[in-house]
Design an enzyme around this catalytic site. Sequence first.
Site, mmCIF file in Angstrom:
data_model
loop_
_atom_site.group_PDB
_atom_site.id
_atom_site.type_symbol
_atom_site.label_atom_id
_atom_site.label_comp_id
_atom_site.label_asym_id
_atom_site.label_seq_id
_atom_site.Cartn_x
_atom_site.Cartn_y
_atom_site.Cartn_z
ATOM 1 N N GLN A 467 45.414 -2.254 -72.617
ATOM 2 C CA GLN A 467 44.969 -1.196 -73.529
ATOM 3 C C GLN A 467 45.497 0.184 -73.138
ATOM 4 O O GLN A 467 44.789 1.183 -73.205
ATOM 5 C CB GLN A 467 43.428 -1.157 -73.617
ATOM 6 C CG GLN A 467 42.748 -2.503 -73.706
ATOM 7 C CD GLN A 467 43.176 -3.332 -74.905
ATOM 8 O OE1 GLN A 467 43.775 -2.812 -75.841
ATOM 9 N NE2 GLN A 467 42.884 -4.611 -74.886
ATOM 10 N N HIS A 468 46.737 0.241 -72.703
ATOM 11 C CA HIS A 468 47.406 1.501 -72.378
ATOM 12 C C HIS A 468 48.474 1.754 -73.446
ATOM 13 O O HIS A 468 49.662 1.559 -73.208
ATOM 14 C CB HIS A 468 48.039 1.455 -70.987
ATOM 15 C CG HIS A 468 47.074 1.084 -69.902
ATOM 16 N ND1 HIS A 468 47.480 0.513 -68.712
ATOM 17 C CD2 HIS A 468 45.722 1.207 -69.826
ATOM 18 C CE1 HIS A 468 46.409 0.298 -67.948
ATOM 19 N NE2 HIS A 468 45.338 0.708 -68.616
ATOM 20 N N ILE A 469 48.055 2.191 -74.613
ATOM 21 C CA ILE A 469 48.962 2.333 -75.760
ATOM 22 C C ILE A 469 49.956 3.460 -75.491
ATOM 23 O O ILE A 469 49.568 4.614 -75.320
ATOM 24 C CB ILE A 469 48.168 2.603 -77.043
ATOM 25 C CG1 ILE A 469 47.110 1.520 -77.265
ATOM 26 C CG2 ILE A 469 49.106 2.677 -78.247
ATOM 27 C CD1 ILE A 469 46.074 1.894 -78.293
#
Length: 548
Positions: A467-469
């Site tokens: 979840q590190h966009i």
Amino acid sequence: MSEQLSADIVVIGSGIVGSLAARRLALQGASVLILEAGPRLDRDRVVAAFRNSPIKGNWMAPYPPSPWAPHPIYVPKDNGYLKQAGPYPYPAEYIRAVGGTTWHWAAQAWRLVPNDVRIKSLYGVGVDWPLTYEELDPWYQEAEELIGVAGAPDTGSPRTQPFPMEPVAEPWSMRRFRERLAPTYAVVANTVARNSRSYGGRPACVGNNSCQPICPVNAQYTGETAIAAAEAAGARLIANAVVYRIEHDAKGRIAAVHYFDPDKGTHRVTGKTFILAANGIESPKLLLLSASDKYPNGLANSSDMVGRHLMDHPSTSLTFYADEELWLGRGPQSPSSINTLRDGAFRSQHAPYRLDFTNISQVLSVTQDLIKEGVYGAEFDKQLRWRAARQVNVKNVLEVLPDPDNRITLSSEKDAMGIPKPEAHYSIGDYTRRAADVSKADFARIAELMGGTGLRYSADGNFANNQHITGTMSMGNDPKSSVVDGFGRTHDHENLFICSTGVMPTAATMNSTLTGIALALRTAEHILPKPAGVHAAISNAEREASLS
């Protein structure tokens, strides 16, 4: 249409990155208006929602989406907001609410390593950044002082000033990893936006093991605190303002933004300068939605790069039983890692990675495993105590290279407001997959040093998503291959800036939030330079706001 709103600077998005840019600009006397699609959240209610939730492993449970500003939900089932075009699924999680996704982050606040911004020149892969690590250093420092970062000096990322705080207290389990893995591996405290002492009007970490989905004592810095800081500095926030179009004039300057309220009433906001500060999915979505006769492919998209180069950090992992009782679950959930594999000549062949240890309590997962295995009664109690005390996990955090085919586009499907949903096109390339294979040797060696038994590797070809966009609006010097310049100004519109992890040209191996903040502060300075002698210290008003 309602009465027209206006400000010197209009910021779209109230997450930690946009809020801290807004704060800096408001402190310098600009009128700043922040538009947030989602609602305000009440911290007490979020804590209660998590406490009362029957699914403790679902970090999105306390943050249900609002009908007018939906966000992705996958448990108990996919709500279908982020459409998947494949070939590999990209189940990104984020929160559309005042304060954004750092409501439930792990607070890891890492810097890059210097070579991360030069991988094309050094290793022949990816792209180079339009700025150096040395140029980022003072902005990293300002970001760390603003949010309160605790860290150890031996992280591999150079710095000219010390961390604001010493590391958070080391849990027993991590101490044993550090002692038993030395000297083969150096286990260090994670760099985190979590107080190891009172800082910014917030208390020190007391060891609750629920950093995700929420720190109950507010020791962890979040977008909630950032937006309070922006408002204390004079910025105005309008919640439940779903921006659906950015308007430009005949010369290509941005003239206004249009938003829906929850009843789908329309509003127009004018300004002198506009900052797009949503994440790497919602921001390109809005640029593409704003297509016009003059810009048929969307705003800031003459390069056809808007939405492209979507990146994250895939992970594979190993779970095993140590030969001593470690009892994960005391202290922060993600306290320690191995950082020595983040850079090296091998990057010309395969991705670098960080190795991260979980400290999440194993009681629930072990209980679920035993029930599936059909274990009951006295044997259940015996097995629960033995396994929960010894079960541990280590994962890799892998770099993904920028790939134009990994992208966000507009879906043909629309949400309740009639706005097209975002669609993810994603794959994980051989460069990353080779690193996952290489890391198995590290997993095996770590298990050996810990006396590991019952080794369970994640299935080959299966990757978790961190979840590190990152990416989708990359910065660069060439307008033909990037969306913004080195200061975050869009190449196509002189008064439109982007403050987001989406401007990062490469993903490296570290959580992207701190870099996003540092770049945003640099952008804010470029928009409105700070008078000499003025320091971005935490004000008394901000301390009071963080406690309220």
